[in-house]
Design an enzyme around this catalytic site. Sequence first.
Site, mmCIF file in Angstrom:
data_model
loop_
_atom_site.group_PDB
_atom_site.id
_atom_site.type_symbol
_atom_site.label_atom_id
_atom_site.label_comp_id
_atom_site.label_asym_id
_atom_site.label_seq_id
_atom_site.Cartn_x
_atom_site.Cartn_y
_atom_site.Cartn_z
ATOM 1 N N HIS A 144 -110.511 59.622 -14.871
ATOM 2 C CA HIS A 144 -109.970 60.829 -15.503
ATOM 3 C C HIS A 144 -110.707 61.183 -16.799
ATOM 4 C CE1 HIS A 144 -106.473 61.131 -12.757
ATOM 5 N NE2 HIS A 144 -106.559 59.808 -12.747
ATOM 6 N N ASN A 175 -100.440 62.969 -10.131
ATOM 7 C CA ASN A 175 -101.615 63.566 -9.500
ATOM 8 C C ASN A 175 -101.202 64.806 -8.732
ATOM 9 O OD1 ASN A 175 -103.460 61.636 -10.406
ATOM 10 N ND2 ASN A 175 -103.200 60.334 -8.609
#
Length: 357
Positions: A100, A173
């Site tokens: 990320h 997510n």
Amino acid sequence: MLSSMASLAQSVKETLSQGADSAQQAARKATLNAKEAQLADYTNDATKDRGMQSYFGVLQSDTDTNLKAGVRGPTLIEDIHAREKISHFDHERIPERVVHARGFGVHGEFKLHTPIPEVTTAKILNDTSLTTPTFVRFSTVVGSRGSADTVRDIRGFATRFYTTEGNWDIVGNNNPIFWIQESIKFPDIIHAAKPEPHNEIPQAQSAHDNLWDFVSLSPETMHQVLWHMSDRNIPRSYRMMQGFGIHSFICTNARGERSFVKFHWMPKLGVHSLVWDEALKLAGQDPDFHRRDLYDAIENGAYPEYEFGVQVVPESKEHDFDFDLLDSTKIIPEDIVPVKYIGTMVLNRNGMVILCE
């Protein structure tokens, strides 16, 4: 050694009558070398009247000298100010995240419209008069900070609620399930999805030999593979992307009754994706497409909105399913346990300094 200690004591004693400031200066001079002692008479404490403080508001009289074990001893770990100062310096350039790394965050607010006291005692999910500040970070997973936005990848949807009872994070997510069942395999799936070791290719693309090797040896990944290789993982915009908490969390009501809860975000603009050809063209023409789209929308007053929903299974019904509710590779079918939408989040403010926020 004894004569040196006696000399220091005598020097301090002789200056007590000159006032506290003079005594402190003389004590410092007695521990300095000849040159430093000479300069001490012509040195002013620049921090004395400026009120230098630590991050926690504690006044600091000295920000240039470490706390040591003796005059020439090692720096002590209890020198909190030194540790605080060095820690801040070390993090001025935050190292790229292992996962990320590529992301963008914005501010917003959450408003509850349907309380759920039968599920939890949390005020944020029971008091409809509250408006709770939020911060959301959208991201890709395997790409570096300089990679493109429109690659085929899972997207992070991480939300922090600044509630009256403390900060609450839902780290989610855009897919409702995950690759693996055992957390010990997390480094393995990330290493498999990262670029190949011999040539550092492909960047931010998970469909390559290492990943296929991993999923072929891990049957529980098949559910995620089907989601990942669909159009869902090349979203049109962060404003048009679902979010999921993925895991089943435990909530407790006032009677002490526990429930399994899954969290959902549904964009009010609907769920839309790019086709592969569009994704490739945008990656070349505007690698910042998703963050630019979100930033511009907020600047222009087109604030993205998301409905916040929950799937709730009472603990007494935990074993009514043919799978484990704690298995993050499985969804709870919505035709069996519908999503109940209970609140709305509006993203309405861009950050001022992206590095800090």
